[in-house]
Design an enzyme around this catalytic site. Sequence first.
Site, PDB file in Angstrom:
ATOM      1  N   ARG A  40     -15.633  16.730   5.315  1.00 29.27           N
ATOM      2  CA  ARG A  40     -14.344  15.845   5.811  1.00 29.27           C
ATOM      3  C   ARG A  40     -14.309  16.399   7.574  1.00 29.27           C
ATOM      4  O   ARG A  40     -14.783  15.674   7.945  1.00 29.27           O
ATOM      5  CB  ARG A  40     -12.946  15.797   5.345  1.00 29.27           C
ATOM      6  CG  ARG A  40     -12.453  14.359   4.995  1.00 29.27           C
ATOM      7  CD  ARG A  40     -11.158  14.546   4.679  1.00 29.27           C
ATOM      8  NE  ARG A  40     -10.363  16.157   5.005  1.00 29.27           N
ATOM      9  CZ  ARG A  40      -9.513  15.948   3.871  1.00 29.27           C
ATOM     10  NH1 ARG A  40      -8.619  15.664   3.252  1.00 29.27           N
ATOM     11  NH2 ARG A  40      -8.468  17.071   4.669  1.00 29.27           N
ATOM     12  N   TYR A  44       7.428 -11.599 -12.699  1.00 28.37           N
ATOM     13  CA  TYR A  44       5.973 -11.913 -12.920  1.00 28.37           C
ATOM     14  C   TYR A  44       4.935 -12.278 -13.405  1.00 28.37           C
ATOM     15  O   TYR A  44       4.806 -11.146 -13.581  1.00 28.37           O
ATOM     16  CB  TYR A  44       5.310 -11.914 -11.142  1.00 28.37           C
ATOM     17  CG  TYR A  44       6.856 -12.356 -10.120  1.00 28.37           C
ATOM     18  CD1 TYR A  44       6.560 -13.538  -9.716  1.00 28.37           C
ATOM     19  CD2 TYR A  44       6.305 -11.136  -8.794  1.00 28.37           C
ATOM     20  CE1 TYR A  44       6.992 -13.400  -8.609  1.00 28.37           C
ATOM     21  CE2 TYR A  44       7.904 -11.153  -7.794  1.00 28.37           C
ATOM     22  CZ  TYR A  44       7.514 -12.911  -7.800  1.00 28.37           C
ATOM     23  OH  TYR A  44       8.472 -13.254  -6.364  1.00 28.37           O
ATOM     24  N   LYS A  53       3.318  17.235   7.620  1.00 27.14           N
ATOM     25  CA  LYS A  53       2.412  16.533   8.351  1.00 27.14           C
ATOM     26  C   LYS A  53       3.434  14.966   7.949  1.00 27.14           C
ATOM     27  O   LYS A  53       4.030  15.806   6.110  1.00 27.14           O
ATOM     28  CB  LYS A  53       0.792  16.446   7.996  1.00 27.14           C
ATOM     29  CG  LYS A  53       0.597  16.432   6.456  1.00 27.14           C
ATOM     30  CD  LYS A  53      -1.071  16.639   6.849  1.00 27.14           C
ATOM     31  CE  LYS A  53      -1.733  16.778   5.712  1.00 27.14           C
ATOM     32  NZ  LYS A  53      -2.594  16.704   5.298  1.00 27.14           N
TER      33      LYS A  53
END
Length: 432
Positions: free
Chosen positions: A154, A275, A56
């Site tokens: 689940r 940054y 998958k």
Amino acid sequence: MNIVTDAKSQLTPEANLLAAHPTATGILTVDLDAIIANWRKLEKTAVPAECAAVVKANAYGCGAEQVSRALAKAGCKTFFVATVEEAAAVRAAVPQATVYALGGFFQQTGDAYAKIDCKPVIGDLNELAEWDVFCRRSGWSGGAAIHIDTGMNRLGLTVSEAQGIIPRINAGDHGITLVMSHLASAELLNNPANAKQLASFREIASLFTGVPASLANSSGVFLGAQFQFEMVRPGCALYGVNPTPEADNPMQQVVDLKARIVQIRNIDRGETVGYGGTWTARRPTRLAIVAAGYADGYFRAASANDGTRGAEVVVAGKRCPIAGRVSMDLIAVDVTDLDKNAVRRGHMVTLIGEGITVDEVAHHFGTIGYEVLTSLGRRFVRIYKGGDAVAASEAVAEKSEAAATPAAPPALPTAAPAAPPPLPAEPSTPAS
């Protein structure tokens, strides 16, 4: 794909490959031989159980078609995916294999399952009823798996719901080709949840007379023969992620990720990088700016600041630390300790490989190897070695060419599509 290397070139073989792909920023190499070796090790560990393969999420980012084709040639007969769309890709690669889709069944998807001969994994009584309706109306007899929840909470029928369909199993001609469950904590060897799930699944699976059973995922394979039943379903271990994190990794590494240096620059002591200016040079510093970032799946969490050392990469055979924040497209690497001539613009930096494992990278990312692999971006050139590498590279090239060619617009229908047959007011009793 044949790459001609100029013997006089000062570039590495990887940089020469990038020269053949001037718009690419990096190279992700997938070792199909390593995947095959990992599957064979898992198969040997699980004998006499069948060893399937979970492919998958595009085979965990490694290429579902290429991986499935290579594993099928090695002897793998059963593949698991998440969706019907994924199943279609695998079916095209391995026409004779058994393919299961873990994402469940909806009545309107029945034709898509039947068209590619894919078996749904059913984890809900509503799904089972809808599957029965579809099978009766269409005559489809391709089979399905039943997923039973033993503690993951689940997907899956409850144990009591599964007990309720045992009369159907005993009646025969039930169409169920596999009964399965999924371990929640298999990577933790002594977790009591493993024994609890095993006991629950063993009891209910024994009632599915004549139906093969499957419980073990990658880590579950290493919990012992009692967890292996008739089939094991490894996923992450095939791709080199450690299925036994409490011990050394028994699997071979599969992926190697390199990215190109686009600039070399020097900064003075006291200057900041990236940054937010969170990393300050403590000495005159030489930086290699690398064309990879979080848009490519190299997570921002690997950044370094003045109080925290970030991830490392390999430059000219040596580990070098990241300097400052990982940005969307770029990473700064401190290469001050390398010989000045050892690293140049256009050279390649290793982000995964040369001793840097997927699991190490995952640690710096604050996640697991599964997420690292499935996040690796599409901006990298993907190449394959070993196994079915020639066919795999050709398939990638064909797909790239197809993507570059604009598709013709779909033809407009000449008439309104026929209305679907009416659904029954209530789901029929499951057929026996």
